[in-house]
Design a protein around this motif. Structure first.
Motif, PDB file in Angstrom:
ATOM      1  N   ARG A 115       0.837  -1.211   0.000  1.00 41.24           N
ATOM      2  CA  ARG A 115       0.000   0.000   0.000  1.00 41.24           C
ATOM      3  C   ARG A 115       0.870   1.258   0.000  1.00 41.24           C
ATOM      4  O   ARG A 115       0.499   2.279  -0.581  1.00 41.24           O
ATOM      5  CB  ARG A 115      -0.931  -0.011   1.224  1.00 41.24           C
ATOM      6  N   GLN A 116       2.038   1.163   0.641  1.00 43.84           N
ATOM      7  CA  GLN A 116       2.963   2.304   0.645  1.00 43.84           C
ATOM      8  C   GLN A 116       3.550   2.530  -0.744  1.00 43.84           C
ATOM      9  O   GLN A 116       3.839   3.655  -1.126  1.00 43.84           O
ATOM     10  CB  GLN A 116       4.109   2.054   1.630  1.00 43.84           C
ATOM     11  N   GLU A 117       3.739   1.437  -1.479  1.00 45.18           N
ATOM     12  CA  GLU A 117       4.349   1.517  -2.811  1.00 45.18           C
ATOM     13  C   GLU A 117       3.334   1.954  -3.868  1.00 45.18           C
ATOM     14  O   GLU A 117       3.706   2.535  -4.894  1.00 45.18           O
ATOM     15  CB  GLU A 117       4.945   0.143  -3.162  1.00 45.18           C
ATOM     16  N   ASN A 118       2.054   1.694  -3.624  1.00 45.04           N
ATOM     17  CA  ASN A 118       1.021   1.984  -4.635  1.00 45.04           C
ATOM     18  C   ASN A 118       1.062   3.410  -5.199  1.00 45.04           C
ATOM     19  O   ASN A 118       0.959   3.576  -6.419  1.00 45.04           O
ATOM     20  CB  ASN A 118      -0.373   1.664  -4.089  1.00 45.04           C
ATOM     21  N   PRO A 119       1.235   4.453  -4.360  1.00 44.65           N
ATOM     22  CA  PRO A 119       1.288   5.813  -4.929  1.00 44.65           C
ATOM     23  C   PRO A 119       2.400   5.986  -5.964  1.00 44.65           C
ATOM     24  O   PRO A 119       2.242   6.723  -6.935  1.00 44.65           O
ATOM     25  CB  PRO A 119       1.531   6.704  -3.709  1.00 44.65           C
ATOM     26  N   ASN A 120       3.537   5.305  -5.756  1.00 41.42           N
ATOM     27  CA  ASN A 120       4.628   5.365  -6.740  1.00 41.42           C
ATOM     28  C   ASN A 120       4.188   4.802  -8.079  1.00 41.42           C
ATOM     29  O   ASN A 120       4.481   5.359  -9.138  1.00 41.42           O
ATOM     30  CB  ASN A 120       5.839   4.545  -6.260  1.00 41.42           C
ATOM     31  N   VAL A 121       3.505   3.657  -8.017  1.00 41.42           N
ATOM     32  CA  VAL A 121       3.062   3.007  -9.251  1.00 41.42           C
ATOM     33  C   VAL A 121       2.027   3.888  -9.952  1.00 41.42           C
ATOM     34  O   VAL A 121       2.065   4.065 -11.172  1.00 41.42           O
ATOM     35  CB  VAL A 121       2.493   1.598  -8.952  1.00 41.42           C
ATOM     36  N   VAL A 122       1.121   4.468  -9.158  1.00 38.20           N
ATOM     37  CA  VAL A 122       0.099   5.375  -9.712  1.00 38.20           C
ATOM     38  C   VAL A 122       0.768   6.541 -10.431  1.00 38.20           C
ATOM     39  O   VAL A 122       0.384   6.926 -11.544  1.00 38.20           O
ATOM     40  CB  VAL A 122      -0.844   5.902  -8.595  1.00 38.20           C
ATOM     41  N   LYS A 123       1.802   7.097  -9.799  1.00 39.03           N
ATOM     42  CA  LYS A 123       2.513   8.249 -10.372  1.00 39.03           C
ATOM     43  C   LYS A 123       3.123   7.886 -11.735  1.00 39.03           C
ATOM     44  O   LYS A 123       2.998   8.630 -12.713  1.00 39.03           O
ATOM     45  CB  LYS A 123       3.602   8.680  -9.381  1.00 39.03           C
ATOM     46  N   VAL A 124       3.792   6.729 -11.787  1.00 40.21           N
ATOM     47  CA  VAL A 124       4.418   6.293 -13.042  1.00 40.21           C
ATOM     48  C   VAL A 124       3.339   6.000 -14.089  1.00 40.21           C
ATOM     49  O   VAL A 124       3.477   6.354 -15.258  1.00 40.21           O
ATOM     50  CB  VAL A 124       5.316   5.043 -12.808  1.00 40.21           C
ATOM     51  N   TRP A 125       2.250   5.386 -13.657  1.00 41.15           N
ATOM     52  CA  TRP A 125       1.147   5.081 -14.585  1.00 41.15           C
ATOM     53  C   TRP A 125       0.594   6.366 -15.189  1.00 41.15           C
ATOM     54  O   TRP A 125       0.406   6.466 -16.401  1.00 41.15           O
ATOM     55  CB  TRP A 125       0.035   4.310 -13.861  1.00 41.15           C
ATOM     56  N   LYS A 126       0.373   7.374 -14.343  1.00 38.85           N
ATOM     57  CA  LYS A 126      -0.195   8.646 -14.835  1.00 38.85           C
ATOM     58  C   LYS A 126       0.753   9.325 -15.818  1.00 38.85           C
ATOM     59  O   LYS A 126       0.341   9.871 -16.828  1.00 38.85           O
ATOM     60  CB  LYS A 126      -0.485   9.597 -13.665  1.00 38.85           C
ATOM     61  N   VAL A 186       8.804 -10.077 -22.763  1.00 43.79           N
ATOM     62  CA  VAL A 186      10.075 -10.491 -22.162  1.00 43.79           C
ATOM     63  C   VAL A 186      10.307  -9.663 -20.893  1.00 43.79           C
ATOM     64  O   VAL A 186      10.052  -8.454 -20.870  1.00 43.79           O
ATOM     65  CB  VAL A 186      11.247 -10.297 -23.153  1.00 43.79           C
ATOM     66  N   ILE A 187      10.777 -10.331 -19.840  1.00 46.01           N
ATOM     67  CA  ILE A 187      11.012  -9.654 -18.557  1.00 46.01           C
ATOM     68  C   ILE A 187      12.253  -8.763 -18.661  1.00 46.01           C
ATOM     69  O   ILE A 187      13.337  -9.250 -18.976  1.00 46.01           O
ATOM     70  CB  ILE A 187      11.178 -10.692 -17.424  1.00 46.01           C
ATOM     71  N   VAL A 188      12.057  -7.461 -18.429  1.00 47.20           N
ATOM     72  CA  VAL A 188      13.182  -6.517 -18.543  1.00 47.20           C
ATOM     73  C   VAL A 188      13.536  -5.881 -17.191  1.00 47.20           C
ATOM     74  O   VAL A 188      14.503  -5.132 -17.086  1.00 47.20           O
ATOM     75  CB  VAL A 188      12.897  -5.403 -19.584  1.00 47.20           C
ATOM     76  N   GLY A 189      12.738  -6.175 -16.158  1.00 52.17           N
ATOM     77  CA  GLY A 189      13.035  -5.631 -14.833  1.00 52.17           C
ATOM     78  C   GLY A 189      12.306  -6.437 -13.774  1.00 52.17           C
ATOM     79  O   GLY A 189      11.288  -7.069 -14.061  1.00 52.17           O
ATOM     80  N   HIS A 190      12.831  -6.428 -12.552  1.00 54.48           N
ATOM     81  CA  HIS A 190      12.234  -7.205 -11.474  1.00 54.48           C
ATOM     82  C   HIS A 190      12.343  -6.427 -10.162  1.00 54.48           C
ATOM     83  O   HIS A 190      13.392  -5.878  -9.853  1.00 54.48           O
ATOM     84  CB  HIS A 190      12.966  -8.550 -11.362  1.00 54.48           C
ATOM     85  N   ASN A 191      11.239  -6.372  -9.440  1.00 53.15           N
ATOM     86  CA  ASN A 191      11.187  -5.694  -8.138  1.00 53.15           C
ATOM     87  C   ASN A 191      11.715  -4.265  -8.187  1.00 53.15           C
ATOM     88  O   ASN A 191      12.536  -3.848  -7.362  1.00 53.15           O
ATOM     89  CB  ASN A 191      11.921  -6.514  -7.073  1.00 53.15           C
ATOM     90  N   LEU A 192      11.223  -3.519  -9.169  1.00 46.84           N
ATOM     91  CA  LEU A 192      11.577  -2.106  -9.284  1.00 46.84           C
ATOM     92  C   LEU A 192      10.622  -1.303  -8.409  1.00 46.84           C
ATOM     93  O   LEU A 192       9.414  -1.330  -8.613  1.00 46.84           O
ATOM     94  CB  LEU A 192      11.435  -1.663 -10.745  1.00 46.84           C
ATOM     95  N   ARG A 193      11.168  -0.615  -7.419  1.00 51.29           N
ATOM     96  CA  ARG A 193      10.311   0.157  -6.532  1.00 51.29           C
ATOM     97  C   ARG A 193      10.692   1.632  -6.541  1.00 51.29           C
ATOM     98  O   ARG A 193      11.807   1.990  -6.879  1.00 51.29           O
ATOM     99  CB  ARG A 193      10.453  -0.351  -5.098  1.00 51.29           C
ATOM    100  N   GLY A 194       9.739   2.453  -6.145  1.00 48.57           N
ATOM    101  CA  GLY A 194      10.018   3.886  -6.004  1.00 48.57           C
ATOM    102  C   GLY A 194      10.607   4.471  -7.267  1.00 48.57           C
ATOM    103  O   GLY A 194      10.119   4.239  -8.368  1.00 48.57           O
ATOM    104  N   ASP A 195      11.698   5.214  -7.085  1.00 50.95           N
ATOM    105  CA  ASP A 195      12.337   5.902  -8.212  1.00 50.95           C
ATOM    106  C   ASP A 195      12.883   4.941  -9.253  1.00 50.95           C
ATOM    107  O   ASP A 195      12.949   5.268 -10.435  1.00 50.95           O
ATOM    108  CB  ASP A 195      13.491   6.782  -7.708  1.00 50.95           C
ATOM    109  N   ALA A 196      13.281   3.744  -8.814  1.00 51.32           N
ATOM    110  CA  ALA A 196      13.867   2.774  -9.748  1.00 51.32           C
ATOM    111  C   ALA A 196      12.877   2.418 -10.855  1.00 51.32           C
ATOM    112  O   ALA A 196      13.254   2.267 -12.023  1.00 51.32           O
ATOM    113  CB  ALA A 196      14.299   1.517  -9.002  1.00 51.32           C
ATOM    114  N   LEU A 197      11.595   2.311 -10.499  1.00 45.67           N
ATOM    115  CA  LEU A 197      10.571   1.992 -11.499  1.00 45.67           C
ATOM    116  C   LEU A 197      10.448   3.136 -12.499  1.00 45.67           C
ATOM    117  O   LEU A 197      10.498   2.927 -13.715  1.00 45.67           O
ATOM    118  CB  LEU A 197       9.224   1.722 -10.822  1.00 45.67           C
TER     119      LEU A 197
END
Length: 211
Positions: free
Chosen positions: A113-124, A189-200
């Motif tokens: 749930r803490q990570e979700n806002p990061n994903v939302v930001k990248v999605w937007k 094809v998998i190009v990244g794994h467990n990318l969180r926060g800024d890394a994503l």
């Protein structure tokens, strides 16, 4: 402290390859190891330990991890969305979608749930450029799952079998801790794994801004 302990454990395995304690030590490390390191440590174990259940389990896990390592084609799976419609991973790849984040999470998982806002930001920021998310939930309660989707404003496709840790795709992808994610290119094809926060954000930017 974790890394120091980790180094001590790795040394123990290297120095005591035939010890019956070695598989247990390796098993504790296994959660944090990348594929190549796990393979190398397993390779150091004496063949006399091959029948030890822990070693059998770890070798099975290594095979699974290799199947979903960066550079591999992501295994396909199908799960139902909140309305009960089956949706396959492969149906989300390609076309307009140049990058797809397969996101393993759950409403009950605090770090997710803490990570979700990061994903939302990248999605937007990148959705119009071809980035999408495929949310795979390890929830048990449909109500909690749907409430979390709404509360966290997760506007992408969601699927779940509501089987908690028995979630079939989570097993297929050797996921034993969440949040966990896999970034797929337009060919699946998998190009990244467990990318969180800024890394994503950085990875998505790096791939989509060069296209």
């Amino acid at each position: 402290a974790k890394t120091k302990q980790g180094e001590i454990k790795k040394e123990f395995i290297a120095n005591n390859p035939a010890s019956f304690v070695a598989p247990a030590v390796l098993s504790e490390l296994a959660y944090y190891l990348e594929v190549d390191e796990m393979e190398s440590l397993l390779g150091k174990l004496d063949t006399t330990l091959n029948k030890v259940q822990t070693v059998v389990t770890l070798k099975d896990r290594l095979v699974q991890l290799k199947a979903v390592a960066v550079g591999q084609k992501a295994p396909d799976f199908t799960l139902n969305d909140p309305d009960g419609n089956p949706i396959s991973l492969s149906s989300k790849i390609g076309g307009q979608t140049k990058l797809l984040l397969v996101d393993f999470w759950a409403a009950w998982c605090g770090p997710c749930r803490q990570e979700n806002p990061n994903v939302v930001k990248v999605w937007k920021e990148y959705n119009k450029k071809g980035f999408d998310v495929f949310g795979v939930s390890l929830d048990r309660s449909r109500e909690d799952w749907l409430k979390a989707i709404q509360d966290d404003n997760l506007t992408w496709t969601h699927v779940s079998d509501l089987k908690y840790w028995d979630c079939a795709p989570a097993k297929l992808y050797a996921v034993n801790a969440i949040p966990s994610n896999f970034l797929l290119d337009g060919n699946g094809v998998i190009v990244g794994h467990n990318l969180r926060g800024d890394a994503l954000a950085q990875k998505v930017k790096e791939i989509l801004d060069t296209k």
